[in-house]
Design a protein around this motif. Structure first.
Motif, PDB file in Angstrom:
ATOM      1  N   UNK A 195       0.830  -1.205   0.000  1.00 34.87           N
ATOM      2  CA  UNK A 195       0.000   0.000   0.000  1.00 34.87           C
ATOM      3  C   UNK A 195       0.865   1.256   0.000  1.00 34.87           C
ATOM      4  N   UNK A 196       2.023   1.167   0.631  1.00 35.66           N
ATOM      5  CA  UNK A 196       2.918   2.319   0.655  1.00 35.66           C
ATOM      6  C   UNK A 196       3.364   2.662  -0.761  1.00 35.66           C
ATOM      7  N   UNK A 197       3.704   1.637  -1.569  1.00 35.87           N
ATOM      8  CA  UNK A 197       4.121   1.878  -2.957  1.00 35.87           C
ATOM      9  C   UNK A 197       2.976   2.451  -3.775  1.00 35.87           C
ATOM     10  N   UNK A 198       1.785   1.895  -3.583  1.00 36.91           N
ATOM     11  CA  UNK A 198       0.628   2.398  -4.316  1.00 36.91           C
ATOM     12  C   UNK A 198       0.349   3.841  -3.945  1.00 36.91           C
ATOM     13  N   UNK A 199       0.454   4.159  -2.672  1.00 40.73           N
ATOM     14  CA  UNK A 199       0.201   5.526  -2.213  1.00 40.73           C
ATOM     15  C   UNK A 199       1.243   6.490  -2.767  1.00 40.73           C
ATOM     16  N   UNK A 200       2.502   6.059  -2.798  1.00 41.89           N
ATOM     17  CA  UNK A 200       3.561   6.901  -3.376  1.00 41.89           C
ATOM     18  C   UNK A 200       3.292   7.179  -4.847  1.00 41.89           C
ATOM     19  N   UNK A 201       2.795   6.175  -5.548  1.00 40.08           N
ATOM     20  CA  UNK A 201       2.504   6.347  -6.973  1.00 40.08           C
ATOM     21  C   UNK A 201       1.378   7.357  -7.176  1.00 40.08           C
ATOM     22  N   UNK A 229       0.735  15.953  -4.984  1.00 37.98           N
ATOM     23  CA  UNK A 229       0.171  16.292  -3.684  1.00 37.98           C
ATOM     24  C   UNK A 229       0.634  15.258  -2.668  1.00 37.98           C
ATOM     25  N   UNK A 230       1.042  15.743  -1.498  1.00 41.70           N
ATOM     26  CA  UNK A 230       1.445  14.856  -0.411  1.00 41.70           C
ATOM     27  C   UNK A 230       1.163  15.556   0.909  1.00 41.70           C
ATOM     28  N   UNK A 231       1.646  14.987   1.997  1.00 38.04           N
ATOM     29  CA  UNK A 231       1.318  15.521   3.316  1.00 38.04           C
ATOM     30  C   UNK A 231       1.717  16.977   3.489  1.00 38.04           C
ATOM     31  N   UNK A 232       2.739  17.432   2.779  1.00 33.74           N
ATOM     32  CA  UNK A 232       3.209  18.805   2.922  1.00 33.74           C
ATOM     33  C   UNK A 232       2.314  19.850   2.298  1.00 33.74           C
ATOM     34  N   UNK A 233       1.325  19.425   1.534  1.00 32.85           N
ATOM     35  CA  UNK A 233       0.453  20.380   0.837  1.00 32.85           C
ATOM     36  C   UNK A 233      -0.794  20.757   1.633  1.00 32.85           C
ATOM     37  N   UNK A 234      -0.973  20.168   2.805  1.00 35.03           N
ATOM     38  CA  UNK A 234      -2.198  20.416   3.570  1.00 35.03           C
ATOM     39  C   UNK A 234      -1.914  21.285   4.789  1.00 35.03           C
ATOM     40  N   UNK A 235      -2.888  22.094   5.139  1.00 36.02           N
ATOM     41  CA  UNK A 235      -2.877  22.784   6.432  1.00 36.02           C
ATOM     42  C   UNK A 235      -4.311  22.961   6.886  1.00 36.02           C
TER      43      UNK A 235
END
Length: 474
Positions: free
Chosen positions: A187-193, A199-205
Motif C-alpha cells: 500500500x505504501x508503494x501504491x500511495x507513493x505512486x 500532492x502529499x502531506x506537505x500540501x495540507x494545512x
C-alpha cells in the motif's frame, strides 16, 4: 438515549483503565446508547498472532468488555443495508476466523471448492466456472488498462491482470492485490505512486479543505482524477452511502492527508487493512450522534469526509467529548430538561424562521447542541394560532441513513412516564411491537398542571408536543 460510537482504541483504553472520566460519563446507560460494529471485530481479529492460551484469554476479555458496554447491539453491513441487531461479539469473531481462508485465495477454483464434492452439480459448476474464466472484463476496465495515465496504477493494484484481462485473471490478480495490500507494505508503494500527481502531506494545512487540495493537484497536471465509481459498482458489498464514506476516506489517505503508517515487522503490522477498517468505523459511526476516537489521523480524515458528504455526526476526541458533555449534556432530571427548554425559548437565541414548501410561515426553529430528554435536539415554535402547540421537540438526524433504535424510544417514554405516570389513555412504558412500520403512532398524552404533553410519530418523525393551559399561556 444518545447514540455514541467509540473506536476500538477508546474502548480498549477504557478497558485498561485509561480515559477514566470518559468511562464514568459514557457508561450511564440511561443517557447513552453505545454501539459496536463488525469493524471492532476486525480490529480484534487483526491483533491475533500466536494463538496462545494467554492471547485467547485477552481476546475473551476484549469481547466480554464490548458486551458490557453495548449489550451486544451491533451495526452490521449485509451488503445491501446496515442494520442494528444483537450479536454476541464472540460469534462474529468466530465467523471472521472461519472466513479468513476464503480471502487468502480469490481464484475461481477456490470460490467453487464448496461444490466440488457434490456430484450432482459437477457438470453445472464446471460449465459456470469455464464460462466465468473466459468472460472478458467490462469495457471501461479494459480501456483503463490500455490508457497510459491509468494503466500503471491499475497494474499495481491488480498485478498480472493486463496479461489476462478476463474474469479469471481478475480473480487471480485481485487475490494477489488483497494479500499484498493487507499483509505486506504494498500500500505504501501504491500511495507513493498516487501522490506523483503532485500532492502529499506537505500540501495540507488546517485552513485548506483537503479535497480541494487534491482536486487542484489533478487540475494542475491536466489529468482526470481517478474515479473508483467509474470502474466499480459502489452498490455492491455495501450500501452506496457506506461506500461513499469509505471511498472518500481512503482517497484522503492515498493522497497523503493524515496518512496512516504502513510498516510490517515481527512486532507490528500496519497495512492497508488498518486504513480500510478505520474507514468502515467512520461509515458505521455516521449512524450515531457522536463518534469518539483517540486516533488523530482517523479524527481528521473522518471530519473532512463528514463535512464533504454533509454528515452531522459529531467527531470528538475523548477529552473533547468530556468538555461537550460538561457544557451541553450534563442534564439529568425531567425538570432540568424542561426548564432549560423554556430558558432557551425565552432568550430566543439561534432561532431561525421556518417556512412550509408553499412559502407559508411555520414559525421558528433552533438546532441545539443539547439533547433534551436525551433524545430531542431541535426546538420548533409554531406561528401563534388557535389550538397550536406552544413548542414542538424534534430530532435532527445526522445523516440521511440514520436509524432510531427501539431502545431510544423505550428510554424516552420511560423518562416521561416516570415523571408524569400513567397517560390519559391509561398507558405508561413503551410496549414492544406497538409501533408498526410505516404507520403513524399515537404514542402518549399526559394532562399536566401546566398543559398537555404528547409524544407521537407522524410521517416517520418522533416528536414531542407541548400545549400550555390557556391561563398559563396568558
Amino acid at each position: 438515549m444518545i447514540k455514541v460510537y467509540l473506536d476500538w482504541n477508546v474502548m480498549s483504553g477504557m478497558k485498561n483503565n485509561h480515559f477514566q472520566e470518559l468511562n464514568d460519563i459514557i457508561t450511564n446507560k440511561e443517557k447513552f446508547l453505545l454501539l459496536y460494529s463488525t469493524s471492532h471485530i476486525g480490529d480484534i481479529f487483526a491483533s491475533i498472532k500466536i494463538h496462545s492460551d494467554e492471547e485467547q484469554k485477552l481476546i475473551k476479555e476484549d469481547l466480554d468488555y464490548i458486551t458490557s458496554l453495548t449489550d451486544d447491539l451491533c451495526l452490521v453491513n449485509n451488503s445491501k443495508e446496515v442494520s442494528l441487531s444483537r450479536y454476541e461479539p464472540g460469534e462474529l469473531l468466530d465467523d471472521r476466523i472461519r472466513e479468513a481462508p476464503i480471502f487468502s485465495d480469490f481464484s475461481l477454483d477456490n470460490l467453487f471448492t464448496s461444490f466440488d464434492e457434490d456430484d450432482s452439480m459437477n457438470g453445472i459448476v464446471s460449465s459456470l466456472k469455464n464460462m466465468l474464466s473466459s468472460m472478458p472484463l467490462d469495457f471501461a476496465f479494459k480501456e483503463a488498462l490500455n490508457n497510459p495515465e491509468s494503466a500503471e496504477m491499475l497494474d499495481k493494484m491488480f498485478p498480472g491482470l493486463k496479461d489476462n484481462p478476463t474474469m479469471e485473471g481478475f480473480f487471480q490478480s485481485f487475490g494477489k492485490m488483497f494479500h499484498n495490500l493487507n499483509e505486506k507494505e504494498d500500500y505504501k508503494d501504491l500511495r507513493d505512486m498516487v501522490q506523483q500527481i503532485g500532492v502529499n502531506s506537505g500540501h495540507y494545512n488546517e485552513n485548506k479543505n483537503p479535497f480541494d487540495v487534491i482536486d487542484k493537484a489533478y487540475e494542475k497536471k491536466g489529468i482526470e482524477k481517478f474515479d473508483v465509481d467509474k470502474y466499480f459498482d459502489k452498490t455492491k458489498n455495501a450500501p452506496a452511502w457506506f461506500n461513499d464514506i469509505t471511498n472518500e476516506y481512503v482517497l484522503l489517505d492515498m493522497h497523503g492527508f493524515k496518512a496512516d503508517k504502513v510498516k510490517v515487522t515481527e512486532k507490528e503490522k500496519n497495512t492497508f487493512k488498518n486504513t480500510t477498517e478505520d474507514a468502515s468505523h467512520a461509515a458505521f459511526a455516521s449512524k450515531c450522534e457522536f463518534y469518539v476516537t483517540s486516533d488523530d489521523k482517523n479524527y481528521h480524515k473522518t471530519k473532512a469526509v463528514y463535512q464533504k458528504l454533509n454528515i452531522h455526526t459529531i467527531v470528538l476526541k475523548p477529552n473533547e467529548f468530556i468538555d461537550y458533555y460538561n457544557t451541553f449534556l450534563n442534564i439529568h432530571s425531567f425538570d432540568e430538561h424542561f426548564k432549560l427548554i423554556i430558558e432557551l425559548m425565552n432568550r430566543g437565541e439561534n432561532f431561525q424562521e421556518k417556512f412550509y414548501k408553499n412559502n407559508e410561515q411555520f414559525g421558528w426553529v433552533s438546532y441545539t447542541p443539547q439533547y433534551f430528554f436525551n433524545f430531542f435536539n431541535r426546538i420548533m415554535v409554531p406561528k401563534p394560532r388557535k389550538d397550536n402547540a406552544f413548542f414542538i421537540l424534534g430530532k435532527d438526524n445526522p445523516s440521511n441513513n440514520y436509524i432510531i433504535a427501539q431502545e431510544e424510544i423505550e428510554a424516552t417514554i420511560k423518562m416521561f412516564s416516570d415523571k408524569l405516570k400513567i397517560d390519559k389513555n391509561g398507558k405508561s412504558y413503551y410496549e414492544v411491537g406497538e409501533i408498526k412500520e410505516n404507520e403513524d403512532w399515537t404514542g402518549r398524552s399526559w394532562e399536566t398542571n401546566v398543559g398537555l404533553i404528547e409524544i407521537k410519530r407522524i410521517n416517520g418523525w418522533f416528536q414531542m408536543y407541548f400545549y400550555p393551559n390557556k391561563e398559563k399561556e396568558n
